[in-house]
Design a protein around this motif. Structure first.
Motif, PDB file in Angstrom:
ATOM      1  N   VAL A  36      -0.137  10.940 -16.365  1.00 13.52           N
ATOM      2  CA  VAL A  36      -0.990  11.338 -15.238  1.00 13.52           C
ATOM      3  C   VAL A  36      -2.437  10.914 -15.458  1.00 13.52           C
ATOM      4  O   VAL A  36      -3.135  10.550 -14.513  1.00 13.52           O
ATOM      5  CB  VAL A  36      -0.873  12.862 -14.992  1.00 13.52           C
ATOM      6  CG1 VAL A  36      -1.986  13.385 -14.120  1.00 13.52           C
ATOM      7  CG2 VAL A  36       0.463  13.186 -14.357  1.00 13.52           C
ATOM      8  N   GLY A  37      -2.881  10.907 -16.679  1.00 15.40           N
ATOM      9  CA  GLY A  37      -4.265  10.518 -16.958  1.00 15.40           C
ATOM     10  C   GLY A  37      -4.558   9.067 -16.643  1.00 15.40           C
ATOM     11  O   GLY A  37      -5.712   8.699 -16.422  1.00 15.40           O
ATOM     12  N   ASP A  38      -3.539   8.229 -16.602  1.00  8.62           N
ATOM     13  CA  ASP A  38      -3.744   6.803 -16.334  1.00  8.62           C
ATOM     14  C   ASP A  38      -3.605   6.434 -14.855  1.00  8.62           C
ATOM     15  O   ASP A  38      -3.780   5.265 -14.505  1.00  8.62           O
ATOM     16  CB  ASP A  38      -2.745   5.968 -17.138  1.00  8.62           C
ATOM     17  CG  ASP A  38      -2.975   6.088 -18.633  1.00  8.62           C
ATOM     18  OD1 ASP A  38      -4.128   6.376 -19.025  1.00  8.62           O
ATOM     19  OD2 ASP A  38      -2.017   5.894 -19.398  1.00  8.62           O
ATOM     20  N   GLY A  42      -6.675   0.529 -12.329  1.00  7.09           N
ATOM     21  CA  GLY A  42      -6.128  -0.758 -11.889  1.00  7.09           C
ATOM     22  C   GLY A  42      -5.141  -0.548 -10.747  1.00  7.09           C
ATOM     23  O   GLY A  42      -5.425   0.122  -9.763  1.00  7.09           O
ATOM     24  N   SER A  43      -3.959  -1.119 -10.884  1.00  4.37           N
ATOM     25  CA  SER A  43      -2.948  -0.975  -9.825  1.00  4.37           C
ATOM     26  C   SER A  43      -1.867   0.017 -10.233  1.00  4.37           C
ATOM     27  O   SER A  43      -0.765  -0.001  -9.695  1.00  4.37           O
ATOM     28  CB  SER A  43      -2.318  -2.338  -9.526  1.00  4.37           C
ATOM     29  OG  SER A  43      -1.631  -2.812 -10.671  1.00  4.37           O
ATOM     30  N   TYR A  44      -2.166   0.873 -11.192  1.00  6.82           N
ATOM     31  CA  TYR A  44      -1.192   1.859 -11.676  1.00  6.82           C
ATOM     32  C   TYR A  44      -1.216   3.062 -10.740  1.00  6.82           C
ATOM     33  O   TYR A  44      -2.186   3.801 -10.663  1.00  6.82           O
ATOM     34  CB  TYR A  44      -1.548   2.275 -13.104  1.00  6.82           C
ATOM     35  CG  TYR A  44      -0.475   3.059 -13.815  1.00  6.82           C
ATOM     36  CD1 TYR A  44       0.737   2.473 -14.121  1.00  6.82           C
ATOM     37  CD2 TYR A  44      -0.681   4.378 -14.192  1.00  6.82           C
ATOM     38  CE1 TYR A  44       1.714   3.175 -14.793  1.00  6.82           C
ATOM     39  CE2 TYR A  44       0.288   5.088 -14.860  1.00  6.82           C
ATOM     40  CZ  TYR A  44       1.489   4.480 -15.153  1.00  6.82           C
ATOM     41  OH  TYR A  44       2.468   5.183 -15.812  1.00  6.82           O
ATOM     42  N   ASN A  45      -0.116   3.250 -10.004  1.00  5.71           N
ATOM     43  CA  ASN A  45      -0.039   4.356  -9.053  1.00  5.71           C
ATOM     44  C   ASN A  45       1.179   5.229  -9.366  1.00  5.71           C
ATOM     45  O   ASN A  45       1.861   5.034 -10.367  1.00  5.71           O
ATOM     46  CB  ASN A  45       0.008   3.823  -7.616  1.00  5.71           C
ATOM     47  CG  ASN A  45       1.128   2.827  -7.404  1.00  5.71           C
ATOM     48  OD1 ASN A  45       2.059   2.751  -8.190  1.00  5.71           O
ATOM     49  ND2 ASN A  45       1.016   2.056  -6.335  1.00  5.71           N
ATOM     50  N   GLY A  46       1.454   6.175  -8.505  1.00  3.11           N
ATOM     51  CA  GLY A  46       2.555   7.113  -8.725  1.00  3.11           C
ATOM     52  C   GLY A  46       3.910   6.450  -8.761  1.00  3.11           C
ATOM     53  O   GLY A  46       4.789   6.842  -9.535  1.00  3.11           O
ATOM     54  N   THR A  47       4.097   5.420  -7.953  1.00  7.83           N
ATOM     55  CA  THR A  47       5.373   4.717  -7.927  1.00  7.83           C
ATOM     56  C   THR A  47       5.628   4.010  -9.254  1.00  7.83           C
ATOM     57  O   THR A  47       6.733   4.091  -9.806  1.00  7.83           O
ATOM     58  CB  THR A  47       5.386   3.689  -6.777  1.00  7.83           C
ATOM     59  OG1 THR A  47       5.085   4.354  -5.554  1.00  7.83           O
ATOM     60  CG2 THR A  47       6.728   3.010  -6.676  1.00  7.83           C
ATOM     61  N   GLN A  51       8.551   4.697 -12.040  1.00  2.44           N
ATOM     62  CA  GLN A  51       9.387   3.612 -12.542  1.00  2.44           C
ATOM     63  C   GLN A  51       9.356   3.566 -14.064  1.00  2.44           C
ATOM     64  O   GLN A  51      10.387   3.373 -14.704  1.00  2.44           O
ATOM     65  CB  GLN A  51       8.925   2.270 -11.975  1.00  2.44           C
ATOM     66  CG  GLN A  51       9.277   2.053 -10.539  1.00  2.44           C
ATOM     67  CD  GLN A  51       8.696   0.749 -10.002  1.00  2.44           C
ATOM     68  OE1 GLN A  51       7.824   0.135 -10.618  1.00  2.44           O
ATOM     69  NE2 GLN A  51       9.192   0.333  -8.849  1.00  2.44           N
ATOM     70  N   TYR A  52       8.185   3.754 -14.636  1.00  3.61           N
ATOM     71  CA  TYR A  52       8.051   3.751 -16.089  1.00  3.61           C
ATOM     72  C   TYR A  52       8.853   4.893 -16.703  1.00  3.61           C
ATOM     73  O   TYR A  52       9.577   4.706 -17.680  1.00  3.61           O
ATOM     74  CB  TYR A  52       6.578   3.870 -16.477  1.00  3.61           C
ATOM     75  CG  TYR A  52       6.364   4.050 -17.952  1.00  3.61           C
ATOM     76  CD1 TYR A  52       6.517   2.986 -18.826  1.00  3.61           C
ATOM     77  CD2 TYR A  52       6.040   5.297 -18.469  1.00  3.61           C
ATOM     78  CE1 TYR A  52       6.332   3.149 -20.184  1.00  3.61           C
ATOM     79  CE2 TYR A  52       5.853   5.472 -19.820  1.00  3.61           C
ATOM     80  CZ  TYR A  52       6.001   4.390 -20.676  1.00  3.61           C
ATOM     81  OH  TYR A  52       5.831   4.567 -22.017  1.00  3.61           O
TER      82      TYR A  52
END
Length: 71
Positions: A36-38, A42-47, A51-52
């Protein structure tokens, strides 16, 4: 195979799967809390976070299977 043997194998298998699912849910929760902290960098979102976490599940299942069988 006798009836009692099939019954025991089925019950032990079901309980092992339940324990494994509980551990996977717990580990997924901890992975989500860790990621959640990240969010928003950039383009790092909830989706991508989900996936990760989902891609980590097979590795967690492999690691947790012996523990689930013992429980």
């Amino acid at each position: 195979m006798k009836l009692i043997t099939r019954y025991l194998i089925r019950q032990l298998s079901v309980m092992t799967v339940y324990a494994l699912l509980a551990f996977l849910a717990l580990y997924s929760f901890f992975d989500i809390i860790n990621e959640v902290g990240d969010l928003g960098k950039g383009s790092y979102n909830g989706t991508k976070m989900m996936q990760y976490v989902l891609m980590q599940m097979p590795a967690h299942a492999y690691d947790l299977m012996p523990l689930a069988v013992l429980i």
